[in-house]
Write an enzyme that holds these catalytic residues in place. Sequence first.
Site, PDB file in Angstrom:
ATOM      1  N   HIS A 151     -52.079  19.028 -15.857  1.00 26.12           N
ATOM      2  CA  HIS A 151     -51.852  17.672 -15.359  1.00 26.12           C
ATOM      3  C   HIS A 151     -53.199  17.030 -15.001  1.00 26.12           C
ATOM      4  CE1 HIS A 151     -47.670  18.921 -15.064  1.00 26.12           C
ATOM      5  NE2 HIS A 151     -47.302  17.713 -14.661  1.00 26.12           N
ATOM      6  N   GLN A 179       0.826  -1.192   0.000  1.00 21.91           N
ATOM      7  CA  GLN A 179       0.000   0.000   0.000  1.00 21.91           C
ATOM      8  C   GLN A 179       0.864   1.247   0.000  1.00 21.91           C
ATOM      9  OE1 GLN A 179      -3.149  -0.187  -0.387  1.00 21.91           O
ATOM     10  NE2 GLN A 179      -3.324   2.033  -0.489  1.00 21.91           N
ATOM     11  N   GLU A 223     -10.705   2.299   1.434  1.00 21.54           N
ATOM     12  CA  GLU A 223     -10.674   1.802   0.049  1.00 21.54           C
ATOM     13  C   GLU A 223     -10.490   0.279   0.039  1.00 21.54           C
ATOM     14  OE1 GLU A 223      -7.255   3.024  -2.103  1.00 21.54           O
ATOM     15  OE2 GLU A 223      -8.124   2.581  -4.074  1.00 21.54           O
ATOM     16  N   HIS A 224      -9.506  -0.204   0.805  1.00 26.34           N
ATOM     17  CA  HIS A 224      -9.288  -1.650   0.937  1.00 26.34           C
ATOM     18  C   HIS A 224      -9.394  -2.044   2.398  1.00 26.34           C
ATOM     19  CE1 HIS A 224      -6.605  -0.201  -2.412  1.00 26.34           C
ATOM     20  NE2 HIS A 224      -7.270  -1.139  -3.064  1.00 26.34           N
TER      21      HIS A 224
END
Lengths: 410, 410
Positions: free
Chosen positions: B401, B241, B308-309
């Site tokens: 509508h 990392q 992240e991991h």
Amino acid sequence: MNVASFISTFDAQRGSAGFDDYKDVMEIIEHVRSDGDRALHDYTAQFDNQTLDTFKVDKAALKDSYDAISSEEREALETIKRRIEHYQKSIKYTDMDHGEFRYVYHPLEKIGVYVPGGTALYPSSVLMTVVPALVAGVKEIHVVTPTFEENNITFAALYICGIENVYKVGGAQAIAALAYGTQTVPKVDKIVGPGNYYVALAKRLLFGEVGIDMIAGPSEILIYVDQDAHIDAIVYDLFAQAEHDANARTFLISEDESIIKKIEERLEQMLANQPRSSIIRASIKDNHYAVVDSQEALISMINHIAPEHVSIQHRDADRIIRNIKYAGAVFNGYYSPEAIGDYAAGPSHVLPTDKTGRFSHGLNVNDFLTSHAVISLEKTTYEDIVEPAKTIARREQLDAHYQSLNIRTE
Amino acid sequence: MNVASFISTFDAQRGSAGFDDYKDVMEIIEHVRSDGDRALHDYTAQFDNQTLDTFKVDKAALKDSYDAISSEEREALETIKRRIEHYQKSIKYTDMDHGEFRYVYHPLEKIGVYVPGGTALYPSSVLMTVVPALVAGVKEIHVVTPTFEENNITFAALYICGIENVYKVGGAQAIAALAYGTQTVPKVDKIVGPGNYYVALAKRLLFGEVGIDMIAGPSEILIYVDQDAHIDAIVYDLFAQAEHDANARTFLISEDESIIKKIEERLEQMLANQPRSSIIRASIKDNHYAVVDSQEALISMINHIAPEHVSIQHRDADRIIRNIKYAGAVFNGYYSPEAIGDYAAGPSHVLPTDKTGRFSHGLNVNDFLTSHAVISLEKTTYEDIVEPAKTIARREQLDAHYQSLNIRTE
């Protein structure tokens, strides 16, 4: 107008990403970030002419709003809420489990919902943003809205949804408050819901700091008809789009020029009696009527502009719809006018506009989930793939990656 | 460090959304938008010191790069490509058909992929962005990269993916070119892939003009170990990392203080022999080691920072992983080190960082699809829901509508 000039006109009208107004919005964001509630008070006085003791709406005020609407309105909102729940549940993603790989979904923890305020209040927009989040399982929903009246239908709709965290603040300052948190408004993970131009700029600038659903632009409809179309119904469908605001865009397309002429003539007759005729007239002057010489031309036009709403009122609807790749939502047949989608069909009416349907989709339950992979490799699988991984790690000169892979083969 | 101070330290380190550099990037975008290729030539000379005849890479140059790599590397890339394809196919969304409602998916038409250049080239990043798009069925993939060498491995990986549209341009100017189109680079629908700080700013400013995947920040890993952890393997996992860059963040967590001490000591011994030891040392000085007093504390920490991991090397992995809600990707057990995910497991290594995993997910095949609902109501369903819709339309004072709904009940 032929298809080529139709498309080039459309492209030329697309909004500019000019950065002239960013500076003001950046200033607002920085001010809210550093000064919190004090900045919110300043801007609410400056832009909304309101001096508030607190931004947080009292729970009792939500209940009062609920009590103030008619029982017919209450039941209507509750019925619509159930419809939306039913549909959103039916498309909600569920975990995938393939043994060594799982792919899992979880609801977001805290979200912010922007609900427009002003004189026209739209309870339907409350349901169309909040209910998908509830179905996803979001625990904390924080609603910001520049709505300062007592007993209003926005608060009533929020009460029906069981929402307790509502703040009277709007504009770019409300988005900044949700992105960074203030003393009163908490920081959230994602902000959804349409707002004005400055809200859109703030959402763009804060994309990545928080999750953002989409950047909303003026509403659009493309209606494709054959010669059997119900003329008055189509005119009302066009009016229903045009009455939203002067920038709304309506496209009426057919292979048959005579039906377009008939609809145009009838539209002129009926316009005088419309309560919102001045808005409709302003919007409709930019109407695009086009005769296409084939359904292929129609489909290529639709896929190019990805209209927010596509309404197919045509005997060949099924074949045409199978070839539509890009659209906000597709409405098929006489009993699926766009107006039923605005209120009660089930899919959210918060849809991508201005060609953004080519890469994004209407807000739904899955936008309130996040997901990740869980990787649990067996030794044998690892051994099958580790050599190619080592080869590339070596080539990328990431030696520790190589060692981390290699040590597990020893 | 206890969990509370760990979390507050983490939050304090989060990147600022300061707007100081936006002005420069806005200028680049406006210049590219108005002057096209000429602006690209200016910026490529200014920032990359390159004067090019054309930005488009010749097909033959891609093939030359492919021929220049070793057959081992070629086979490694091809094997990895097949692994990624296999995984991405397994999680690809398919159409849902519930009769009156269909929900359909289509691949995006044109995408842009940003591939970082410079001296370190990462063919794995090419595969991890391009292959999911290929599996989605995207027809046109345009790759921009500030890679000016002949015979480079980025081009080889692109050749293996069958990519023909590659442009030698990088930075904010490459993002602007893909967003608006120039004489050479076409306008695309969505831009993906990580880049430097200016690339991230440009992506944020152009969000909504085109689709954007995410804003990438420095890489992170959180590793949770028990006392039986393989110490050398964990040290390499931390190094893997840390060697990415000096800002990469590594978190090592355990309930057992003694194993953390052992890993720290071994890490100091092993660091001297690492080829990228200076980067690792710069990154590792911000290492966070934390002892947690319960797995609940661990889980609350993970869900707060959404690393992240996340690597769980622990006998209770299954129980822990069931409670992880927010993460980029989760790696379970000895044979699932993060490095295998970087290359060959299957999920893309383009993952959300810096808490953004709380609202976004790793790049995958489904990010290259767009979707919409097709609404085909039967008369009886319409009649069941039209009254509540009319009630709310009346309350919202959208008369057209109301009329559009009402005419279909007559």
